[in-house]
Design a protein around this motif. Structure first.
Motif, PDB file in Angstrom:
ATOM      1  N   VAL A  78      -7.768 -12.033 -13.546  1.00  0.00           N
ATOM      2  CA  VAL A  78      -8.147 -10.942 -12.643  1.00  0.00           C
ATOM      3  C   VAL A  78      -7.863  -9.595 -13.291  1.00  0.00           C
ATOM      4  O   VAL A  78      -6.771  -9.370 -13.814  1.00  0.00           O
ATOM      5  N   ASN A  79      -8.859  -8.699 -13.256  1.00  0.00           N
ATOM      6  CA  ASN A  79      -8.678  -7.325 -13.715  1.00  0.00           C
ATOM      7  C   ASN A  79      -8.035  -6.546 -12.561  1.00  0.00           C
ATOM      8  O   ASN A  79      -8.713  -5.940 -11.730  1.00  0.00           O
ATOM      9  N   VAL A  80      -6.718  -6.579 -12.523  1.00  0.00           N
ATOM     10  CA  VAL A  80      -5.973  -6.065 -11.374  1.00  0.00           C
ATOM     11  C   VAL A  80      -6.229  -4.574 -11.136  1.00  0.00           C
ATOM     12  O   VAL A  80      -6.488  -4.147 -10.005  1.00  0.00           O
ATOM     13  N   GLY A  81      -6.156  -3.768 -12.177  1.00  0.00           N
ATOM     14  CA  GLY A  81      -6.332  -2.325 -12.036  1.00  0.00           C
ATOM     15  C   GLY A  81      -7.687  -1.962 -11.462  1.00  0.00           C
ATOM     16  O   GLY A  81      -7.791  -1.116 -10.563  1.00  0.00           O
ATOM     17  N   GLU A  82      -8.728  -2.593 -11.973  1.00  0.00           N
ATOM     18  CA  GLU A  82     -10.087  -2.303 -11.502  1.00  0.00           C
ATOM     19  C   GLU A  82     -10.265  -2.699 -10.039  1.00  0.00           C
ATOM     20  O   GLU A  82     -10.842  -1.949  -9.242  1.00  0.00           O
ATOM     21  N   ILE A  83      -9.747  -3.864  -9.664  1.00  0.00           N
ATOM     22  CA  ILE A  83      -9.917  -4.342  -8.290  1.00  0.00           C
ATOM     23  C   ILE A  83      -9.098  -3.499  -7.319  1.00  0.00           C
ATOM     24  O   ILE A  83      -9.538  -3.217  -6.197  1.00  0.00           O
ATOM     25  N   LYS A  84      -7.904  -3.070  -7.720  1.00  0.00           N
ATOM     26  CA  LYS A  84      -7.111  -2.188  -6.853  1.00  0.00           C
ATOM     27  C   LYS A  84      -7.905  -0.935  -6.495  1.00  0.00           C
ATOM     28  O   LYS A  84      -7.929  -0.504  -5.333  1.00  0.00           O
ATOM     29  N   LYS A  86     -11.146  -0.550  -6.476  1.00  0.00           N
ATOM     30  CA  LYS A  86     -12.276  -0.908  -5.612  1.00  0.00           C
ATOM     31  C   LYS A  86     -11.812  -1.185  -4.187  1.00  0.00           C
ATOM     32  O   LYS A  86     -12.504  -0.849  -3.219  1.00  0.00           O
ATOM     33  N   ILE A  87     -10.640  -1.811  -4.043  1.00  0.00           N
ATOM     34  CA  ILE A  87     -10.100  -2.060  -2.710  1.00  0.00           C
ATOM     35  C   ILE A  87      -9.822  -0.736  -2.003  1.00  0.00           C
ATOM     36  O   ILE A  87     -10.160  -0.562  -0.826  1.00  0.00           O
ATOM     37  N   ALA A  88      -9.208   0.196  -2.715  1.00  0.00           N
ATOM     38  CA  ALA A  88      -8.913   1.511  -2.136  1.00  0.00           C
ATOM     39  C   ALA A  88     -10.185   2.202  -1.672  1.00  0.00           C
ATOM     40  O   ALA A  88     -10.230   2.793  -0.582  1.00  0.00           O
ATOM     41  N   SER A  89     -11.227   2.103  -2.485  1.00  0.00           N
ATOM     42  CA  SER A  89     -12.507   2.713  -2.139  1.00  0.00           C
ATOM     43  C   SER A  89     -13.097   2.078  -0.881  1.00  0.00           C
ATOM     44  O   SER A  89     -13.609   2.788   0.004  1.00  0.00           O
ATOM     45  N   ARG A  90     -13.014   0.753  -0.768  1.00  0.00           N
ATOM     46  CA  ARG A  90     -13.554   0.056   0.408  1.00  0.00           C
ATOM     47  C   ARG A  90     -12.779   0.412   1.672  1.00  0.00           C
ATOM     48  O   ARG A  90     -13.353   0.572   2.745  1.00  0.00           O
ATOM     49  N   ILE A  91     -11.461   0.546   1.546  1.00  0.00           N
ATOM     50  CA  ILE A  91     -10.642   0.884   2.711  1.00  0.00           C
ATOM     51  C   ILE A  91     -11.014   2.263   3.243  1.00  0.00           C
ATOM     52  O   ILE A  91     -11.232   2.457   4.444  1.00  0.00           O
ATOM     53  N   ILE A  92     -11.109   3.251   2.343  1.00  0.00           N
ATOM     54  CA  ILE A  92     -11.448   4.610   2.765  1.00  0.00           C
ATOM     55  C   ILE A  92     -12.856   4.662   3.348  1.00  0.00           C
ATOM     56  O   ILE A  92     -13.095   5.261   4.402  1.00  0.00           O
ATOM     57  N   ASP A  93     -13.801   3.997   2.698  1.00  0.00           N
ATOM     58  CA  ASP A  93     -15.189   4.009   3.163  1.00  0.00           C
ATOM     59  C   ASP A  93     -15.315   3.351   4.535  1.00  0.00           C
ATOM     60  O   ASP A  93     -16.046   3.835   5.405  1.00  0.00           O
ATOM     61  N   THR A  94     -14.591   2.248   4.742  1.00  0.00           N
ATOM     62  CA  THR A  94     -14.634   1.551   6.036  1.00  0.00           C
ATOM     63  C   THR A  94     -14.097   2.433   7.146  1.00  0.00           C
ATOM     64  O   THR A  94     -14.697   2.545   8.218  1.00  0.00           O
ATOM     65  N   ILE A  95     -12.983   3.093   6.888  1.00  0.00           N
ATOM     66  CA  ILE A  95     -12.367   3.950   7.900  1.00  0.00           C
ATOM     67  C   ILE A  95     -13.253   5.150   8.228  1.00  0.00           C
ATOM     68  O   ILE A  95     -13.384   5.555   9.385  1.00  0.00           O
ATOM     69  N   GLU A 111      -7.722   8.194  -2.658  1.00  0.00           N
ATOM     70  CA  GLU A 111      -8.006   6.875  -3.221  1.00  0.00           C
ATOM     71  C   GLU A 111      -6.982   6.522  -4.297  1.00  0.00           C
ATOM     72  O   GLU A 111      -6.554   5.365  -4.419  1.00  0.00           O
ATOM     73  N   LYS A 112      -6.560   7.516  -5.054  1.00  0.00           N
ATOM     74  CA  LYS A 112      -5.567   7.292  -6.105  1.00  0.00           C
ATOM     75  C   LYS A 112      -4.244   6.810  -5.522  1.00  0.00           C
ATOM     76  O   LYS A 112      -3.612   5.882  -6.028  1.00  0.00           O
ATOM     77  N   GLN A 113      -3.821   7.445  -4.406  1.00  0.00           N
ATOM     78  CA  GLN A 113      -2.549   7.077  -3.781  1.00  0.00           C
ATOM     79  C   GLN A 113      -2.598   5.645  -3.242  1.00  0.00           C
ATOM     80  O   GLN A 113      -1.645   4.880  -3.389  1.00  0.00           O
ATOM     81  N   ILE A 114      -3.711   5.272  -2.623  1.00  0.00           N
ATOM     82  CA  ILE A 114      -3.855   3.909  -2.111  1.00  0.00           C
ATOM     83  C   ILE A 114      -3.795   2.912  -3.258  1.00  0.00           C
ATOM     84  O   ILE A 114      -3.131   1.869  -3.174  1.00  0.00           O
ATOM     85  N   THR A 115      -4.496   3.224  -4.333  1.00  0.00           N
ATOM     86  CA  THR A 115      -4.506   2.340  -5.505  1.00  0.00           C
ATOM     87  C   THR A 115      -3.100   2.116  -6.027  1.00  0.00           C
ATOM     88  O   THR A 115      -2.707   0.988  -6.345  1.00  0.00           O
ATOM     89  N   GLU A 116      -2.319   3.184  -6.110  1.00  0.00           N
ATOM     90  CA  GLU A 116      -0.949   3.070  -6.620  1.00  0.00           C
ATOM     91  C   GLU A 116      -0.046   2.263  -5.688  1.00  0.00           C
ATOM     92  O   GLU A 116       0.930   1.651  -6.136  1.00  0.00           O
ATOM     93  N   ASP A 117      -0.370   2.248  -4.392  1.00  0.00           N
ATOM     94  CA  ASP A 117       0.465   1.545  -3.416  1.00  0.00           C
ATOM     95  C   ASP A 117       0.068   0.076  -3.234  1.00  0.00           C
ATOM     96  O   ASP A 117       0.673  -0.635  -2.424  1.00  0.00           O
ATOM     97  N   TYR A 120      -0.500  -6.910  -6.531  1.00  0.00           N
ATOM     98  CA  TYR A 120      -1.219  -8.183  -6.650  1.00  0.00           C
ATOM     99  C   TYR A 120      -0.229  -9.308  -6.904  1.00  0.00           C
ATOM    100  O   TYR A 120       0.644  -9.191  -7.772  1.00  0.00           O
ATOM    101  N   ASP A 121      -0.343 -10.364  -6.121  1.00  0.00           N
ATOM    102  CA  ASP A 121       0.490 -11.557  -6.281  1.00  0.00           C
ATOM    103  C   ASP A 121      -0.363 -12.632  -6.933  1.00  0.00           C
ATOM    104  O   ASP A 121      -1.210 -13.239  -6.280  1.00  0.00           O
ATOM    105  N   ASP A 122      -0.172 -12.862  -8.247  1.00  0.00           N
ATOM    106  CA  ASP A 122      -1.010 -13.844  -8.939  1.00  0.00           C
ATOM    107  C   ASP A 122      -0.676 -15.269  -8.510  1.00  0.00           C
ATOM    108  O   ASP A 122      -1.485 -16.172  -8.627  1.00  0.00           O
ATOM    109  N   PHE A 123       0.519 -15.452  -7.991  1.00  0.00           N
ATOM    110  CA  PHE A 123       0.915 -16.775  -7.517  1.00  0.00           C
ATOM    111  C   PHE A 123       0.130 -17.154  -6.262  1.00  0.00           C
ATOM    112  O   PHE A 123      -0.363 -18.268  -6.117  1.00  0.00           O
ATOM    113  N   ASP A 124      -0.017 -16.182  -5.344  1.00  0.00           N
ATOM    114  CA  ASP A 124      -0.731 -16.408  -4.094  1.00  0.00           C
ATOM    115  C   ASP A 124      -2.175 -15.918  -4.161  1.00  0.00           C
ATOM    116  O   ASP A 124      -2.952 -16.135  -3.230  1.00  0.00           O
ATOM    117  N   ASP A 125      -2.509 -15.231  -5.269  1.00  0.00           N
ATOM    118  CA  ASP A 125      -3.854 -14.702  -5.484  1.00  0.00           C
ATOM    119  C   ASP A 125      -4.283 -13.777  -4.348  1.00  0.00           C
ATOM    120  O   ASP A 125      -5.361 -13.922  -3.769  1.00  0.00           O
TER     121      ASP A 125
END
Length: 418
Positions: A78-84, A86-95, A111-117, A120-125
């Motif tokens: 998993v490309n953790v940084g890239e997905i973080k 994208k997740i931040a972007s989806r959260i802001i856009d949804t709201i 979006e930067k602050q959300i990304t930093e917060d 990722y748990d690779d064990f639980d994916d």
């Protein structure tokens, strides 16, 4: 067989002495889905078919025990940084596309602050917000604002109960909070999960870790309604009981106690606050093919209820017992539905509590209410003078045993009730 790692069930394995059947597979599959268990396997003890519920739902057929373990240990790339990001972007856009778009300015910052917060748990994916125990992290602030963050501030709340209960509170100098499991409406425990995830979770089938978590959550259900006839009828021995009032500290939300007004769905059966959470989770899953989890949902879910209960105008005090906290805890068999249920007790008006008992109101049909008003006032007066045996007033060791403050007693103003 359950495979547990860090108190969490990672996999369940069914070892069937006979031939593998569709019925067996269906039961194992349903159990894994209902309890959010990632891996499940069926086999005859020598060979197994293993399934992964995450991602693309990969599986492997006819592997031995070592092959089963290797399958479970394998992790996705998993490309953790890239997905973080994208997740931040989806959260802001949804709201931004909901009635809660004001949250973007109040808690999400950027979006930067959300990304930093995000973590990722690779064990639980799974992706989630870090520092879930911090009441001021992004996720907790999100839920607090969805619950209106108690504006205007809650100052006084009321609990309707029996005269016997209030007598025992005063006599034992303690206030009791009961576990959620034994509530009158047992379906309420899973209301939020059922609404968001569309599953009817069966409490009798959950793993012991979930049972343990449920049995560490205690509530005191109150209302904003003072001297209210409906509340008297429903919760105060058909108006023969009492209503007690608590003053609430202005800054009452912590990781130990949470006091919030209940958020109700609308008349059509929709719950827009929960729809927002549901949309964020499902959109990330559908568009990014990863799992995102609100880890404090198990805490905040206790403040959402269906529209059917809106007349109660409920305020709920929630206490989540830490695993290592030493507190008086016991069990009782509930009278209303005969469920074995734990409870905790706190010293009445203890300084550590964010709520203090300030008034006792005798109900419209309370027996001998005029005499009992005088007797209660005298009982409070006597108890308020009781001190410890360590010293006398003026000594360093002097202390009052009861912290009753200016506890008042009154009689309901309702006169025309038979």
């Amino acid at each position: 067989i359950q495979l547990e790692v860090k108190r969490k069930v990672l996999a369940i394995i069914n070892v069937n002495a006979g031939m593998f059947s569709i019925n067996t597979f269906s039961k194992v599959h349903d159990y894994a889905s209902e309890n959010n268990i990632r891996f499940y396997a069926v086999g005859d003890g020598n060979l197994f078919t293993v399934f992964d519920r995450k991602g693309s739902g990969r599986s492997v057929d006819k592997v031995n025990l070592m092959g089963l373990i290797e399958f479970i240990q394998k992790r996705n790339n998993v490309n953790v940084g890239e997905i973080k990001s994208k997740i931040a972007s989806r959260i802001i856009d949804t709201i931004e596309n909901t009635e809660f778009k004001y949250l973007k300015e109040t808690i999400l910052n950027s979006e930067k602050q959300i990304t930093e917060d995000l973590e990722y748990d690779d064990f639980d994916d799974k992706f989630f917000f870090k520092n879930s125990t911090d009441i001021n992290n992004i996720e907790n602030r999100l839920f607090r604002h969805l619950l209106k963050d108690d504006k205007p501030t809650i100052k006084t709340i009321f609990k309707y109960t029996t005269l016997e209960t209030v007598f025992m509170i005063l006599k034992n100098n303690s206030i009791r909070m009961n576990c959620l499991v034994g509530m009158n409406d047992t379906t309420e425990v899973n209301y939020v999960e059922n609404y968001i995830f569309g599953t009817r979770r069966d409490y009798s089938q959950v793993p012991w870790q979930t049972v343990d978590a449920y049995n560490r959550r205690f509530i005191l259900s109150c209302s904003l309604k003072e001297d209210d006839l409906t509340q008297w009828r429903l919760y105060s021995d058909d108006s023969k009981g009492v209503c007690i009032a608590f003053n609430v500290e202005e800054n009452n939300t912590s990781s130990r106690f949470i006091i919030k007004k209940i958020n109700y769905g609308n008349e059509s059966g929709f719950h827009h606050e929960l729809d927002l959470i549901k949309t964020i989770i499902s959109r990330i899953k559908e568009e990014l093919h990863v799992d995102f989890e609100f880890r404090t949902l198990n805490t905040w879910k206790h403040f959402f209820k269906p529209h059917d209960y809106h007349v109660e105008d409920e305020v709920r005090i929630l206490y989540i017992q830490p695993v290592k906290e030493d507190i008086k805890k016991d069990w009782v068999l509930t009278k209303s539905n005969s469920i074995l249920n734990p409870y905790v007790e706190f010293k009445l008006n203890d300084e550590s509590l964010p709520f203090k008992l300030t008034q006792i109101i005798l109900g419209p049909k309370s027996p001998e209410k005029e005499i009992n008003k005088i007797q209660l006032e005298h009982m409070i007066r006597i108890m308020g003078r009781k001190t410890s045996e360590l010293g006398t007033e003026g000594d360093d060791d002097f202390e009052y045993l009861y912290n009753l403050g200016r506890l008042k007693v009154s009689i309901s103003r309702i006169k025309n009730y038979r």
